[in-house]
Write a protein that holds these residues in place. Structure first.
Motif, PDB file in Angstrom:
ATOM      1  N   ILE A 105       4.141   2.786  -7.559  1.00 35.36           N
ATOM      2  CA  ILE A 105       4.629   2.465  -8.900  1.00 35.36           C
ATOM      3  C   ILE A 105       4.947   3.750  -9.670  1.00 35.36           C
ATOM      4  CG2 ILE A 105       4.134   1.207 -11.028  1.00 35.36           C
ATOM      5  CD1 ILE A 105       4.515  -0.453  -8.342  1.00 35.36           C
ATOM      6  N   ASP A 106       4.231   4.837  -9.388  1.00 33.04           N
ATOM      7  CA  ASP A 106       4.624   6.141  -9.943  1.00 33.04           C
ATOM      8  C   ASP A 106       6.079   6.436  -9.580  1.00 33.04           C
ATOM      9  OD1 ASP A 106       1.878   6.284 -10.406  1.00 33.04           O
ATOM     10  OD2 ASP A 106       1.708   8.360  -9.757  1.00 33.04           O
TER      11      ASP A 106
ATOM     12  N   MET B 285       8.633   4.002 -11.323  1.00 32.12           N
ATOM     13  CA  MET B 285       8.871   4.308 -12.740  1.00 32.12           C
ATOM     14  C   MET B 285       9.674   5.599 -12.915  1.00 32.12           C
ATOM     15  SD  MET B 285       5.280   3.217 -14.536  1.00 32.12           S
ATOM     16  CE  MET B 285       4.834   1.478 -14.713  1.00 32.12           C
TER      17      MET B 285
ATOM     18  N   LEU C 298      13.436   4.799 -11.685  1.00 34.82           N
ATOM     19  CA  LEU C 298      14.148   3.670 -12.294  1.00 34.82           C
ATOM     20  C   LEU C 298      15.484   4.067 -12.937  1.00 34.82           C
ATOM     21  CD1 LEU C 298      13.390   0.624 -12.528  1.00 34.82           C
ATOM     22  CD2 LEU C 298      12.535   1.118 -14.808  1.00 34.82           C
TER      23      LEU C 298
ATOM     24  N   LYS D  26      16.038  -4.974  -8.650  1.00 35.94           N
ATOM     25  CA  LYS D  26      15.909  -5.027 -10.117  1.00 35.94           C
ATOM     26  C   LYS D  26      16.860  -6.048 -10.741  1.00 35.94           C
ATOM     27  CE  LYS D  26      15.921  -2.022 -14.209  1.00 35.94           C
ATOM     28  NZ  LYS D  26      16.918  -2.759 -15.003  1.00 35.94           N
TER      29      LYS D  26
ATOM     30  N   GLU E  50       6.789  -3.745  -6.057  1.00 35.60           N
ATOM     31  CA  GLU E  50       7.927  -3.286  -6.850  1.00 35.60           C
ATOM     32  C   GLU E  50       8.580  -4.433  -7.606  1.00 35.60           C
ATOM     33  OE1 GLU E  50       9.192   0.400  -3.897  1.00 35.60           O
ATOM     34  OE2 GLU E  50       9.727  -1.661  -3.377  1.00 35.60           O
TER      35      GLU E  50
ATOM     36  N   VAL F  77       6.410  -5.430 -10.712  1.00 37.35           N
ATOM     37  CA  VAL F  77       6.491  -4.521 -11.857  1.00 37.35           C
ATOM     38  C   VAL F  77       7.861  -4.615 -12.537  1.00 37.35           C
ATOM     39  CG1 VAL F  77       6.423  -2.086 -12.542  1.00 37.35           C
ATOM     40  CG2 VAL F  77       4.700  -2.996 -10.983  1.00 37.35           C
TER      41      VAL F  77
ATOM     42  N   GLU G 274       0.516  -7.060 -16.806  1.00 32.75           N
ATOM     43  CA  GLU G 274       0.252  -5.694 -16.372  1.00 32.75           C
ATOM     44  C   GLU G 274      -0.934  -5.613 -15.414  1.00 32.75           C
ATOM     45  OE1 GLU G 274       0.244  -2.565 -19.126  1.00 32.75           O
ATOM     46  OE2 GLU G 274       2.132  -3.158 -20.078  1.00 32.75           O
TER      47      GLU G 274
ATOM     48  N   TRP H  60      -1.515   0.568 -12.986  1.00 32.93           N
ATOM     49  CA  TRP H  60      -0.183   0.714 -12.404  1.00 32.93           C
ATOM     50  C   TRP H  60       0.735   1.217 -13.514  1.00 32.93           C
ATOM     51  CZ3 TRP H  60       1.418  -3.334  -8.177  1.00 32.93           C
ATOM     52  CH2 TRP H  60       0.392  -3.438  -7.223  1.00 32.93           C
ATOM     53  N   ASP H  61       0.503   2.461 -13.915  1.00 39.37           N
ATOM     54  CA  ASP H  61       1.097   2.990 -15.135  1.00 39.37           C
ATOM     55  C   ASP H  61       1.936   4.243 -14.914  1.00 39.37           C
ATOM     56  OD1 ASP H  61      -0.883   4.793 -14.455  1.00 39.37           O
ATOM     57  OD2 ASP H  61      -2.034   4.572 -16.306  1.00 39.37           O
ATOM     58  N   GLY H  62       2.161   4.626 -13.660  1.00 42.83           N
ATOM     59  CA  GLY H  62       2.970   5.805 -13.387  1.00 42.83           C
ATOM     60  C   GLY H  62       2.195   7.107 -13.375  1.00 42.83           C
TER      61      GLY H  62
END
Length: 367
Positions: free
Chosen positions: A178-179, A182, A185, A275, A290, A293, A343, A347-349
């Motif tokens: 997830i890092d 993000m 993206l 996406k 992915e 999120v 959330e 999983w916040d980058g």
């Protein structure tokens, strides 16, 4: 100087190591005495399976490529172990960092521990409970000899505690996949090619299938694809085809104007499609993370998952491998009646930052 050897060998590994490497580079710029070697085992050697990822994710070229691709799982494991032993004898680090659950993860962990080098496992502790999956065996064996577990969920922490591991070895840090998601993206890009030009956002599906349970039995693969075609009401279905699946599809003679098969795609192109998709149909674990999120409906064609958080808090549903069970789920996606992403903790980058800080503290600069 604290020295790391970072191992990657297959497509999912590159998304997981990229933010860790970026953090180590940043620490060096800040004057912190750390160094690393990136070892590519060569487990996946197709350019679309590995080469593009170095460029797209801004990862430096590997310091070593072990050339361990091809052959049976046993042959591959043995080739990687022999080559990695030579690498470690020539360049002994303070710690070997492995990620995920592929053959390279298992092979390099065993080799490191036999040479008395500590092992850190990024994505430690996850379990599907399905011993028919090679990945589950890789996870279990790797975790049995790991010194530091970097976990993605509280469920993974529980699995490790139940196995008797000390709390001091378990580090709940989040998800480096997830890092990468993000960070990348803003760079997602539409793939080149006629089949992608006419796609409308929210008006197509993305499908991936590669697991033997879905693709190795021709009648089952045919029934699954027919059920998907029936349930998606003629919307385009983008299917980047794994080489094994492509071979099986050729013999089935499946043709539908809206089933659009492509070669494997780069990270930025594939996630652009995810996406903007109406939904994702997959048997991959990482794609469920992915898609969740990015708040895209996701159907998983498996009977179990090692990522229950994508079901409990994400947009994923575990449907199984019976084509007859697909229709109600596809109906919900078509009707726009799907659950939303809640959330998932950490999983916040910022996972790679936490991992590197913990390891620098655990392995202070050696003389």
């Amino acid at each position: 100087m604290t020295s790391f050897t970072i191992v990657a060998g297959a497509r999912p590994n590159f998304m997981k190591i990229a933010p860790i490497i970026h953090q180590l580079i940043q620490k060096k710029k800040e004057g912190i005495p750390v160094d690393y070697r990136l070892v590519h085992t060569g487990q996946h050697y197709d350019k679309k399976m590995s080469g593009d990822f170095f460029e797209q994710l801004n990862i430096p070229e590997p310091d070593a490529n072990l050339g361990g691709g091809g052959g049976t799982q046993a042959e591959q494991t043995a080739a990687i172990m022999v080559a990695f032993e030579k690498e470690l004898l020539a360049n002994r680090p303070d710690i070997v960092l492995v990620v995920g659950d592929v053959t390279s993860t298992l092979a390099c962990s065993i080799t490191a521990k036999k040479l008395q080098v500590d092992v850190a496992h990024v994505e430690g502790g996850i379990r599907s409970g399905d011993l028919s999956m090679p990945e589950e065996i890789n996870r279990m064996v790797t975790d049995s000899i790991t010194d530091h577990f970097f976990t993605t969920s509280e469920k993974a922490n529980e699995n490790l505690r139940k196995s008797g591991f000390e709390e001091s070895k378990i580090h709940f840090v989040g998800n480096t996949m997830i890092d990468t998601l993000m960070a990348q993206l803003p760079r997602f890009q539409k793939p080149e090619g006629d089949i992608f030009d006419k796609l409308q956002p929210g008006q197509y599906f993305v499908m991936t299938m590669h697991r033997p349970a879905n693709v190795d039995q021709e009648h089952k693969l045919k029934a699954m694809i027919e059920a998907i075609l029936e349930g998606t009401a003629g919307l385009p279905i983008i299917f980047p085809v794994h080489p094994r699946t492509a071979k099986n599809l050729q013999s089935l003679g499946i043709h539908a104007s809206n089933l659009l098969m492509s070669d494997p795609l780069g990270y930025l192109e594939f996630n652009y499609l995810v996406k903007n998709a109406k939904g994702v149909i997959t048997d991959s674990g990482g794609i469920t993370e992915e898609a969740s999120v990015m708040n895209v409906p996701c159907i998983t064609l498996r009977d179990n998952t090692e990522r229950p958080e994508t079901i409990e808090l994400g947009t994923n549903e575990l449907v199984g491998t019976d084509p007859a069970k697909l229709k109600p789920y596809l109906d919900k996606i078509m009707a726009g009646d799907w659950k939303k992403y809640q959330e998932i903790p950490l999983w916040d980058g910022k996972t790679a930052e936490r991992i590197v800080d913990i390891l620098i503290k655990a392995y202070p600069s050696s003389q």
